[in-house]
Design a protein around this motif. Sequence first.
Motif, short mmCIF file in Angstrom:
data_model
loop_
_atom_site.label_atom_id
_atom_site.label_comp_id
_atom_site.label_asym_id
_atom_site.label_seq_id
_atom_site.Cartn_x
_atom_site.Cartn_y
_atom_site.Cartn_z
N ASP A 148 -12.83 50.58 -68.41
CA ASP A 148 -12.76 52.01 -68.12
C ASP A 148 -11.33 52.52 -68.28
O ASP A 148 -11.12 53.67 -68.71
CB ASP A 148 -13.26 52.27 -66.70
N GLN A 149 -10.34 51.66 -67.98
CA GLN A 149 -8.95 52.07 -68.10
C GLN A 149 -8.53 52.25 -69.56
O GLN A 149 -7.53 52.93 -69.84
CB GLN A 149 -8.04 51.04 -67.43
N GLN A 150 -9.26 51.65 -70.48
CA GLN A 150 -8.90 51.74 -71.90
C GLN A 150 -9.39 53.03 -72.56
O GLN A 150 -9.13 53.28 -73.73
CB GLN A 150 -9.50 50.55 -72.67
N LYS A 151 -10.09 53.86 -71.78
CA LYS A 151 -10.76 55.00 -72.40
C LYS A 151 -9.82 56.14 -72.79
O LYS A 151 -10.23 57.02 -73.56
CB LYS A 151 -11.86 55.53 -71.48
N SER A 152 -8.58 56.15 -72.32
CA SER A 152 -7.70 57.27 -72.62
C SER A 152 -7.46 57.40 -74.12
O SER A 152 -7.46 58.52 -74.67
CB SER A 152 -6.37 57.12 -71.88
N GLN A 153 -7.24 56.26 -74.82
CA GLN A 153 -7.02 56.33 -76.26
C GLN A 153 -8.28 56.80 -76.97
O GLN A 153 -8.21 57.54 -77.95
CB GLN A 153 -6.59 54.96 -76.81
N GLU A 189 -10.64 58.78 -75.71
CA GLU A 189 -10.83 60.21 -75.46
C GLU A 189 -9.91 61.05 -76.34
O GLU A 189 -10.29 62.11 -76.85
CB GLU A 189 -10.59 60.54 -73.99
N ARG A 190 -8.69 60.56 -76.56
CA ARG A 190 -7.77 61.29 -77.43
C ARG A 190 -8.33 61.39 -78.85
O ARG A 190 -8.30 62.46 -79.48
CB ARG A 190 -6.41 60.59 -77.46
N GLU A 193 -15.51 64.06 -72.83
CA GLU A 193 -15.63 63.12 -71.72
C GLU A 193 -16.93 62.32 -71.82
O GLU A 193 -16.97 61.12 -71.53
CB GLU A 193 -15.58 63.84 -70.38
N THR A 235 -16.72 59.85 -74.77
CA THR A 235 -15.81 58.76 -74.44
C THR A 235 -16.48 57.76 -73.52
O THR A 235 -16.36 56.54 -73.72
CB THR A 235 -14.53 59.30 -73.78
#
Length: 210
Positions: free
Chosen positions: A144-149, A151-152, A167, A170
């Motif tokens: 779940d922590q890897q989702k920022s890239q 989502e970008r 969201e 992602t």
Amino acid sequence: MTSAAQHPTEVAAAPSGVGLRERKKTERRTALIDASHRLVAAHGLEAVTVEMICAEVGVSPRTFFNYFATKDDAVLGHLPWAVAQDVADTFVAGGPTGVLRDDLVELVVGLVAAPPLGAERVRRTLELVTHHPRLMAHHIAWMDQQKSQLERLVRERLADGSPHRPETLTALLVVCAHATLLRWDAAGGDGHVREHATAVVAELRAVLTD
């Protein structure tokens, strides 16, 4: 479950262009991960200690904690897991097929097919994860922590006025990536990652349209 001790050691590749110091750090990190896998396979997760892992590698606990916060972190071997730049650029530009659903599958393939610590080491980790709920919870939280890239990339891909929420897409990508990893592991590492990612998406579609 296949014993992690039965697998040959796979040397993780350091990123290109890094110096000797960084390569040494990569080698030590992977040595700690491999040692934790061997020990857990031989003695069980609860019986293994940080001190046992350190003794196996020949380093001090202080050195261990320079790389991992806990024993579980060493077993899981988590590192930032980035989508390859060419895959990311193609997705953002509207490719490779131009069909969003199919291109999301390709993004999952690009993420899953090139793990930073090597495919065999990831398979050993997944074998342990599926047998230890505590590790599974930790692994899911890391995914779940890897989702920022992701989502970008999704935000850059979607045109203004798109009916799709970044969201939601992602979150779907994270679920598909994790399910693809587990499906690939259950198949013993056979088949191309794309086959498993496509099958996961087909299963999701069948459930949602049932």
